[in-house]
Scaffold this active site. Structure first.
Site, short mmCIF file in Angstrom:
data_model
loop_
_atom_site.label_atom_id
_atom_site.label_comp_id
_atom_site.label_asym_id
_atom_site.label_seq_id
_atom_site.Cartn_x
_atom_site.Cartn_y
_atom_site.Cartn_z
N ASP A 67 -1.75 6.82 6.08
CA ASP A 67 -2.80 5.92 5.61
C ASP A 67 -3.11 5.00 6.80
O ASP A 67 -2.32 4.12 7.12
CB ASP A 67 -2.30 5.12 4.40
N TRP A 121 0.83 -1.21 0.00
CA TRP A 121 0.00 0.00 0.00
C TRP A 121 0.86 1.25 0.00
O TRP A 121 0.50 2.25 -0.63
CB TRP A 121 -1.01 -0.02 1.15
N LYS A 155 -12.67 -1.56 7.27
CA LYS A 155 -12.06 -2.43 8.28
C LYS A 155 -12.68 -2.12 9.65
O LYS A 155 -13.55 -2.83 10.10
CB LYS A 155 -10.54 -2.26 8.33
#
Ligand code: PMP
Length: 354
Positions: free
Chosen positions: A165, A99, A189
């Site tokens: 992030d 990511w 999530k």
């Protein structure tokens, strides 16, 4: 049979979130209409957005001078929105996995990207701690939890603003928001279903870049319009609000962190003890949210058998990401300790069979 949901995302949500959302899909706030059918500008939905923003501020102790937004496009859109709005000629990135790399790729469209450090030399199983950060970079970007590799990153101590992030660990542990110009997280999530993206941005960090910014990608537009410049994802935002209410009821981020530490310890202790399994991330950097592990080399041929055994015991979503292999147990805020215990029991039973 009870199902134990270990998916990495979308992933387990509190029963409270599911029940309240199911009710509102039929009859929202006594309107007799579904939450999917009412205008985002109705007073009932504006109240949902306002309360969600207020709870984010309360739970994360967001200081004055920051705006909280619910946008769309996932964390992946933030990979480019962040540099579009905040990057001058140069930005620094800490590369701790897939990511982070994707975030860097997008930033390269806007200027010079300096990779301050990478743990790619060891398949991202640790977090680099010593690195130099260029003083003239607009910010240092880091990924606070590496969903795929199972490592967590604490906010680096640097002299430039941070961008984080936090897609896979937001609300799992306290954050010092004041160190950051920007925090973003896809909802799917610890917050709600996919379709909403949480953004926390420092107001005075905006408006400093020279480039023109298309309207939909300009944080200032979304701030001015209180996340309603265009139609927000009303159903996901409603569900996010339920999770925020639930989290407050649990005692907030500080209280859930204690539970998260307990749950993670239960599982890592078993992985470290059990002769069949070994963890992939180095001890000091292990994630509280995504526990990655593989079979020990002498038992590697048992991988499929263990997966089948776990599935037969109601464990869903344990297969590891292809870049790590083995297993990944995602144990987000909503995961009850009983489900982690059930996995530990399954691992112990499997050990006895071999
Ligand atoms: N960052 C992290 C840390 C992630 O785990 C994910 C998704 N799993 C993303 C970014 C991408 O998020 P999205 O699918 O919302 O674009």
């Amino acid at each position: 049979m009870k199902k134990h949901n270990f998916y990495a995302g979308p992933s387990i949500l509190p029963e409270f979130t599911k029940e309240k959302t199911a009710e509102a899909v039929v009859n929202f706030a006594g309107t007799g209409l579904s939450v999917m059918e009412v205008s985002h500008r109705s007073k009932e939905f504006v109240a949902v957005m306002d309360e969600a923003v207020a709870l984010v501020k309360e739970l994360l102790k967001v200081p004055e001078g920051y705006s909280v937004l619910f946008l769309q496009g996932g964390a992946s859109l933030q990979f480019l929105m962040a540099p579009y709005n905040l990057m001058g000629a140069k930005a620094a990135y800490l590369n701790t996995g897939v990511w982070s790399k994707k975030a860097m790729k997008e930033a390269k469209f806007f200027g010079e990207v300096v990779e301050v450090a990478s743990s790619g030399d060891a398949n991202f199983n640790y977090v680099p701690k010593q690195f130099d950060t260029p003083a003239d970079a607009s910010y240092l970007h880091y990924t606070s939890n590496n969903t795929i590799f199972g490592t967590k990153v604490d906010a680096p101590e640097v002299n430039i603003p941070l961008i984080a992030d936090m897609s896979s660990d937001i609300f799992s542990r306290p954050v010092d928001v004041a160190k950051h110009d920007l925090i973003y997280a896809g909802a799917q999530k610890n917050l709600g279903p996919s379709g909403a993206t949480l953004v926390i941005v420092k107001d005075e960090a905006l408006g400093k870049v020279d480039r023109p910014i298309p309207t939909m990608l300009d944080y200032r537009i979304h701030i001015q319009n209180e996340s309603m410049f265009n139609t927000p994802s009303t159903l996901p935002v409603f569900a996010c609000l339920q999770t925020l209410r639930w989290l407050k009821e649990q005692g907030g981020v500080e209280a859930i962190e204690k539970v998260n530490i307990e749950k993670a310890a239960l599982l890592y202790d078993e992985i470290d003890r059990n002769k069949l399994f070994q963890a992939t991330a180095v001890k000091e950097d292990r994630s509280l949210m995504n526990v990655t592990f593989v079979m020990t080399p002498e038992f590697v041929e048992l991988e499929k058998e263990f997966n089948d055994f776990a599935v037969s015991r109601g464990m869903i979503g344990l297969k590891g990401h292809r870049s790590v292999g083995g297993f990944r147990a995602s144990i987000y805020n909503a995961m009850p300790v009983d489900s982690v215990q059930a996995l530990v029991d399954t691992m112990q039973e499997f050990e006895k069979m071999h």
